[in-house]
Scaffold this active site. Structure first.
Site, PDB file in Angstrom:
ATOM      1  N   ASP A 171       2.441   0.268   1.866  1.00 31.82           N
ATOM      2  CA  ASP A 171       1.539   0.055   2.995  1.00 31.82           C
ATOM      3  C   ASP A 171       0.467  -0.999   2.663  1.00 31.82           C
ATOM      4  OD1 ASP A 171       0.573   0.335   5.562  1.00 31.82           O
ATOM      5  OD2 ASP A 171      -0.726   2.052   5.068  1.00 31.82           O
ATOM      6  N   SER A 174      -8.810   0.944   8.438  1.00 31.82           N
ATOM      7  CA  SER A 174      -7.631   0.723   7.593  1.00 31.82           C
ATOM      8  C   SER A 174      -7.643  -0.690   7.015  1.00 31.82           C
ATOM      9  CB  SER A 174      -6.349   0.924   8.396  1.00 31.82           C
ATOM     10  OG  SER A 174      -6.227   2.274   8.770  1.00 31.82           O
ATOM     11  N   HIS A 216       0.414  -1.573   7.939  1.00 31.79           N
ATOM     12  CA  HIS A 216       0.450  -1.142   9.337  1.00 31.79           C
ATOM     13  C   HIS A 216      -0.598  -1.850  10.202  1.00 31.79           C
ATOM     14  CE1 HIS A 216      -2.677   1.728   7.801  1.00 31.79           C
ATOM     15  NE2 HIS A 216      -3.173   1.579   9.024  1.00 31.79           N
TER      16      HIS A 216
END
Length: 577
Positions: free
Chosen positions: A337, A420, A304
Site C-alpha cells: 500500500d 492517508s 490507495h
C-alpha cells in the site's frame, strides 16, 4: 570781593525780612485744623506707616552776592543789558522779580511792580539797553495810588505773612491766599488719592474691569481643560465601547518560539515538507496526503490514494505554502500500500528526515499531519499504542490482489479519511511511519474511501519498510516481496498458519526448490512461530514475513503430527504487482 550795589530801598526790604524771621513761633499762622493731642502722624511724631510729606519747592532766587538792579519807579522802563551774553536778573520793587533777556540784542521785559510808589533808591544807576544797541523794553507800570501809604511804613509783624527770601510784602494790601498744592490741601481724615508707593489708587470701575477680565480668563481656561479632558474620555469610550461595556481579561503578547520537542515545534519544522494530493480519474476521485522524500521532487504516499487516477488520471500536488504542481506516479505497490509520486520544476523543497521504526517503543509521543476531509495541514498528536500490529486492508477486488498486509504501528493520534499517506513523526520531527488505515466503529478496517471517523485506532506502515519499498519504486518502478514459497489455507480457524493441500493454480502447495521446500516444510504443517514470536493466523504470518527483506534468514516453529520443531528458512523474492 563782590561789592554791594543795593540802594537804600533794597536794604530796607532786607531789614523787613530779617525782622519777620525773628518773630516768635507763637505769632506765626496756625493750621486750619485743631492740633492732634495723640500725636498721630503726620502731625505727631512720624510713624513707620506714615507717608513722607511732599517736598516744598520755593521760588528760585538769585544766588547770594549776585548784584540785583533795582526796579524802575512809577513805570520807568528798566532796561538791563547782559554784557556779552552774561545773564542779569533784576528784581522789581516789593519782591516782584524782573527777568531780562540774554545779550546780543534780545529784548528784555521787566514785570510791573506791585506798588506805584516804589521808587528807586537815590543814586542807584539804571542800566541801559543791552550791548550792541539792542533795546530792551520794560512792561508798562500802572499809575501811582495817591492814597497808598508811604513805602517806608512797615505793618506789624503779626499781620505780615511769611515771605520767600528777598521778598517784601505790601502792608497796605491783604494777605494773599496760600498757594494751592497737594501737600497744602492734605486732609488726614479724607480718602487718600495716592497709595503709599506713589501710584494712583485703583477706582471701582477699574477694579471691576480687572475682576471681570480675571473671571473671563479663568472661564476660558476651565473650558479649554474641560474640552481636552472630554476629548480624551470620548476617545476612550469610543475605542472601548463605553463605560458599561464588558472588557474581559486577556493575556498579552508572548514569544512565538516553541520548544523543538513540543507539538508546535514539531509541526513548525515538518509542515513545509507535507503536501496534499488531489486525485481525479475517469471513475473516481479522492484526496490524500504525502511527504517529500528528497529535493528532486519524490513524494511518498499510499497506493490507495493515487489508485483512482488509473492510467490516464491527474494528480495535483499542493504544498503547504500554497504552490501547486502536477504529479506523476513513479511506481506503486498494492501489497505494501505504498506509491511514489514525482513533481518537476519545483525548487526549494523541504525533505522530511526519516527515523528508525525499530527504535520506537510503546508510549512514545507522536504527531500526525494530514488533510482529513481536505482540511490541509491538520496536526494531531498522540502516542504509540502498540507495535507489530498485523492488519490487512483492501480486498475490494475479491481475488485478494488488492489486499495489503501491514505489520503496523498502532497510534491513538486522530487519523481520518484524508490523512492517508501522511507522516507519523516522533519527538525529533523524524518520520517513523506512514499513516494508512483506521479501524472504525463498523466491521473491519476502513481505508480512506469511507466516511467513518477516528475512534483512536490508527495504523501506520513502519518507515523501515516504507524506506525499502520507496527506494525500489524510485529505482526500478516496482517493489519486491519476500516469500516463503508455500500456499496457506486461509480458511483454517485453528491457532497458527496451516500449509494448504494444493496451490492456487492447482499445483503443489510447496513450491519446488523454493525457500520452504529447502527448509523441509510439507503440506499440512502448521507454522506457529517466526523468530520466537507466536503466529495465530495466515494473515499474521504474511505480515510478519513482509516485514523482512528478501534474503533475510528466519527461524520458523512448525507443528507436525502434534510435535513442534524448528527450521531455518532464507526468504525468497517475488515481484510485486
Amino acid at each position: 570781593m563782590a561789592r554791594d550795589v543795593r540802594g537804600p530801598a533794597a536794604r530796607d526790604v532786607r531789614d523787613v525780612q530779617d525782622a519777620q524771621d525773628t518773630q516768635p513761633p507763637a505769632d506765626r499762622p496756625r493750621p486750619l485744623h485743631a492740633p492732634d493731642p495723640y500725636g498721630t502722624p503726620p502731625y505727631g511724631e512720624p510713624g513707620p506707616w506714615a507717608p513722607a510729606p511732599p517736598v516744598q519747592h520755593p521760588a528760585t532766587t538769585a544766588a547770594h552776592g549776585t548784584p540785583v538792579s533795582p526796579a524802575p519807579a512809577h513805570g520807568t522802563p528798566a532796561q538791563t543789558a547782559a554784557a556779552h551774553g552774561t545773564p542779569a536778573q533784576t528784581a522789581a520793587a516789593h519782591g516782584t522779580p524782573a527777568q531780562t533777556a540774554a545779550a546780543h540784542g534780545t529784548p528784555t521785559q521787566t514785570a510791573p511792580a506791585h506798588s506805584p510808589h516804589a521808587q528807586a533808591a537815590p543814586g542807584a544807576p539804571v542800566q541801559a539797553a543791552a550791548a550792541h544797541g539792542a533795546p530792551a523794553q520794560a512792561a508798562p507800570v500802572p499809575a501811582a495810588d495817591p492814597f497808598a501809604p508811604p513805602a517806608s511804613s512797615v505793618p506789624p509783624a503779626s499781620s505780615v505773612p511769611l515771605a520767600q527770601p528777598h521778598q517784601v510784602t505790601d502792608p497796605a494790601r491783604p494777605v494773599p491766599p496760600a498757594a494751592s498744592g497737594p501737600w497744602q490741601r492734605y486732609d488726614p481724615w479724607a480718602a487718600a488719592p495716592l497709595q503709599q508707593n506713589g501710584a494712583l489708587a485703583e477706582s471701582t470701575g477699574q477694579r471691576r474691569g480687572r475682576v471681570r477680565r480675571a473671571l473671563v480668563g479663568g472661564a476660558a481656561l476651565v473650558a479649554l481643560v474641560a474640552g481636552g479632558v472630554g476629548g480624551v474620555v470620548g476617545a476612550y469610550l469610543e475605542r472601548h465601547g463605553g463605560i458599561d461595556a464588558v472588557e474581559l481579561p486577556q493575556a498579552g503578547a508572548e514569544p512565538t518560539d516553541r520548544a523543538p520537542g513540543s507539538v508546535a515545534g514539531i509541526a513548525a519544522r515538518s509542515l513545509p515538507g507535507v503536501v496534499t494530493l488531489h486525485v481525479r480519474g475517469a471513475d473516481a476521485e479522492g484526496t490524500g496526503t504525502g511527504f517529500v522524500l528528497d529535493t528532486r521532487g519524490h513524494i511518498l504516499t499510499n497506493n490507495h490514494v493515487v489508485e483512482p487516477a488509473g492510467a490516464d488520471g491527474t494528480i495535483s500536488v499542493t504544498f503547504s505554502g500554497g504552490e501547486t504542481a502536477e504529479g506523476e506516479v513513479v511506481g506503486r505497490d498494492s501489497g505494501y500500500d505504498l506509491a511514489v509520486v514525482k513533481v518537476d520544476g519545483v525548487g526549494g523543497l523541504t525533505a522530511l528526515p526519516l527515523g528508525n521504526s525499530d527504535n520506537v517503543r510503546v508510549g512514545d509521543p507522536v504527531v500526525a499531519i494530514g488533510a482529513p476531509f481536505d482540511l490541509a495541514d491538520t496536526v494531531t498528536s498522540g502516542i504509540i499504542s502498540a507495535k507489530d500490529r498485523p492488519i490487512t486492508a483492501g480486498g475490494e477486488e475479491g481475488d485478494g490482489s488488492d489486499v495489503s498486509y501491514v505489520d503496523a504501528l498502532q497510534t491513538d493520534a486522530p487519523i481520518n479519511p484524508g490523512n492517508s499517506g501522511g507522516p507519523l513523526l516522533d519527538a525529533q520531527a523524524r518520520v517513523i511511519g506512514i499513516n494508512s488505515a483506521i479501524r472504525s466503529a463498523g466491521d473491519g478496517p476502513d481505508l480512506d474511501g469511507g466516511q467513518a471517523g477516528s475512534i483512536g485506532l490508527g495504523f501506520a506502515i513502519p518507515i523501515n519498510q516504507g524506506k525499502r519499498v520507496a527506494e525500489e519504486l524510485i529505482n526500478t518502478g516496482c517493489a519486491t516481496h519476500p516469500v516463503i514459497g508455500v500456499t496457506l489455507d486461509m480458511d483454517y480457524t485453528g491457532d497458527g498458519a496451516r500449509v494448504g493441500s494444493q496451490g492456487n493454480d492447482g499445483g503443489p502447495p510447496v513450491t519446488e526448490d523454493g525457500p520452504g521446500d529447502r527448509a523441509g516444510i510439507r503440506a499440512g504443517d502448521v507454522i506457529t512461530g517466526i523468530d520466537g514470536q507466536r503466529v495465530h493466523s495466515g494473515e499474521e504470518l504474511i505480515v510478519k514475513t513482509r516485514a523482512h527483506r528478501p534474503g533475510d534468514r528466519l527461524e520458523l516453529t512448525i507443528r507436525r503430527d502434534g510435535e513442534e520443531k524448528e527450521v531455518t528458512l532464507v526468504l525468497g523474492t517475488a515481484e510485486g504487482d
